[in-house]
Design an enzyme around this catalytic site. Structure first.
Site, PDB file in Angstrom:
ATOM      1  N   SER A  10      38.786  49.077  33.260  1.00 20.15           N
ATOM      2  CA  SER A  10      37.623  47.598  32.755  1.00 20.15           C
ATOM      3  C   SER A  10      37.354  46.881  32.517  1.00 20.15           C
ATOM      4  O   SER A  10      36.758  46.371  31.213  1.00 20.15           O
ATOM      5  CB  SER A  10      39.705  47.128  31.725  1.00 20.15           C
ATOM      6  OG  SER A  10      40.624  46.438  33.335  1.00 20.15           O
ATOM      7  N   ASP A  59      37.661  42.392  40.341  1.00 17.69           N
ATOM      8  CA  ASP A  59      37.387  43.787  39.954  1.00 17.69           C
ATOM      9  C   ASP A  59      36.045  43.069  39.166  1.00 17.69           C
ATOM     10  O   ASP A  59      34.652  43.883  39.092  1.00 17.69           O
ATOM     11  CB  ASP A  59      38.498  44.297  38.661  1.00 17.69           C
ATOM     12  CG  ASP A  59      39.324  44.930  39.271  1.00 17.69           C
ATOM     13  OD1 ASP A  59      39.352  45.162  40.679  1.00 17.69           O
ATOM     14  OD2 ASP A  59      39.618  46.441  38.956  1.00 17.69           O
ATOM     15  N   GLY A  91      38.365  50.249  38.355  1.00 15.41           N
ATOM     16  CA  GLY A  91      38.036  49.189  37.618  1.00 15.41           C
ATOM     17  C   GLY A  91      37.167  48.918  36.465  1.00 15.41           C
ATOM     18  O   GLY A  91      36.248  48.819  35.624  1.00 15.41           O
ATOM     19  N   VAL A 120      39.365  56.593  33.227  1.00 15.29           N
ATOM     20  CA  VAL A 120      40.165  55.217  33.104  1.00 15.29           C
ATOM     21  C   VAL A 120      42.071  55.338  33.892  1.00 15.29           C
ATOM     22  O   VAL A 120      42.196  56.750  34.046  1.00 15.29           O
ATOM     23  CB  VAL A 120      39.581  55.878  31.493  1.00 15.29           C
ATOM     24  CG1 VAL A 120      40.565  54.491  30.575  1.00 15.29           C
ATOM     25  CG2 VAL A 120      38.361  55.208  31.519  1.00 15.29           C
TER      26      VAL A 120
HETATM   27  O1  PMV Z   1      43.005  49.285  38.932  1.00 14.04           O
HETATM   28  P1  PMV Z   1      42.642  48.142  39.161  1.00 14.04           P
HETATM   29  O2  PMV Z   1      41.370  49.229  39.262  1.00 14.04           O
HETATM   30  O3  PMV Z   1      42.160  47.878  37.804  1.00 14.04           O
HETATM   31  O4  PMV Z   1      42.423  47.190  40.464  1.00 14.04           O
HETATM   32  C1  PMV Z   1      43.630  46.434  40.178  1.00 14.04           C
HETATM   33  C2  PMV Z   1      42.963  45.815  41.598  1.00 14.04           C
HETATM   34  C3  PMV Z   1      44.453  44.810  41.653  1.00 14.04           C
HETATM   35  O5  PMV Z   1      44.412  43.739  42.876  1.00 14.04           O
HETATM   36  C4  PMV Z   1      45.445  45.420  42.062  1.00 14.04           C
HETATM   37  C5  PMV Z   1      45.130  43.680  40.671  1.00 14.04           C
HETATM   38  C6  PMV Z   1      44.219  42.448  40.947  1.00 14.04           C
HETATM   39  O6  PMV Z   1      43.947  42.271  39.339  1.00 14.04           O
HETATM   40  O7  PMV Z   1      43.680  41.929  41.367  1.00 14.04           O
END
Ligand code: PMV
Length: 290
Positions: free
Chosen positions: A90, A134, A88, A83
């Site tokens: 969440s 995501d 991804g 987490v």
């Molecule tokens: O950190 P994660 O798994 O939530 O990935 C975020 C990806 C971003 O490009 C940084 C944010 C987004 O909403 O695309």
């Protein structure tokens, strides 16, 4: 087996092959679903809704209440995903929850577009201004070309003899804060965001070629470093993976902690190098819905 009165749903984790952060500003990204997932189980209970999760906090509760009722439910969340590590978690939770809630309401299985539509408010609660990549990947599986506000396009990625190794920096990054930090550094970093967008277009042409794709991944890491979302620990993990023979490596997800993704022919040397430094690492492969 679902016992009477309980409903289940699941959502996949993801790795962004290239394009994170720039994707928030309308550039494309390429992301793959992975073979790790989050499961949600809903059951009726008297009184206020109770959430059972190893990561339960106020933000989680508020996010879940976008989809479920504040009264009358037992919500159990189980995840195979680390987490806050850029995989991804969440979005996987949001997708799992939407599917479980639809099943609890007696609906037929939802199509991915509807899952996406219902899961995005949950993701927004977690992340403020998510691009949606995501959730799109978690709802569909496979490898997607994603541009904010457009229908995602399925790409073919041939895992052949290669796979991914995920190396864990051991600390979490806060996606909401990292995305806000990038926003605050604009427009000074816009040229780097544009360069990430161009790199994703270029990577799309070499998805079948692990050596060429690996070079793009490593270049993407350099650009992510320039926009201020890498850390010394992530830079070291990239160097460790490249030193152990990876075709390419980059931080994956929002950064500020989280994981590094390495593209490898043979996972073992990278896993061994990680073990020798006490770094948690595992091999994973893209997951496609059958
Ligand atoms: O950190 P994660 O798994 O939530 O990935 C975020 C990806 C971003 O490009 C940084 C944010 C987004 O909403 O695309």
């Amino acid at each position: 087996m679902t016992s009477p009165g309980t409903s289940r749903g699941s959502g996949r984790g993801k790795l962004v092959l290239c394009g994170e952060h720039a994707v928030v500003y309308g550039h494309p990204a390429i992301a793959v679903a992975v073979d790790r997932r989050t499961d949600v189980r809903l059951a009726a209970r008297p009184g206020p809704t109770a959430i059972h999760s190893a990561h339960a906090d106020d933000r989680l509760r508020e996010a879940l209440l976008e989809v479920i009722e504040p009264e009358g439910l037992d919500v159990e969340v189980d995840t195979e995903l680390p987490v806050g590590r850029g995989m991804g978690s969440s979005a996987a939770l949001a997708v799992a929850l939407v599917r479980a809630r639809a099943a609890a309401g007696g609906e037929a299985p939802l199509d991915p577009d509807e899952v996406y539509r219902r899961a995005m408010p949950v993701e927004r609660r977690f992340h403020g201004n998510p691009s949606g990549v995501d959730v799109a990947v978690s709802a569909r599986g496979g490898c997607l070309w994603f541009r904010r506000g457009e229908p995602p396009i399925r790409e073919t990625i041939e895992p052949g003899p290669w796979s991914f190794v995920v190396l864990d920096s051991g600390c979490a990054g806060d996606t909401r804060e990292l995305v806000a930090g990038v926003a605050a550094r604009r427009p000074g970093i816009d040229a780097d965001l544009d360069a990430i967008g161009a790199l994703v277009e270029d990577a799309r042409r070499v998805l079948h070629d692990p050596v060429a794709l690996g070079e793009r991944l490593t270049h993407n890491h350099e650009l992510l470093r320039r926009i201020g979302v890498s850390t010394p620990a992530l830079d070291e993990l990239v160097a460790l993976a490249l030193g152990a023979g990876a075709h390419g490596a980059k931080l994956a997800g929002a950064g500020g902690g989280g994981v590094v993704l390495a593209l490898v022919d043979d996972a073992e040397p990278v896993l061994a190098a990680a073990r020798s430094r006490g770094v948690a690492a595992f091999a994973t492969r893209p997951w496609t819905a059958s």
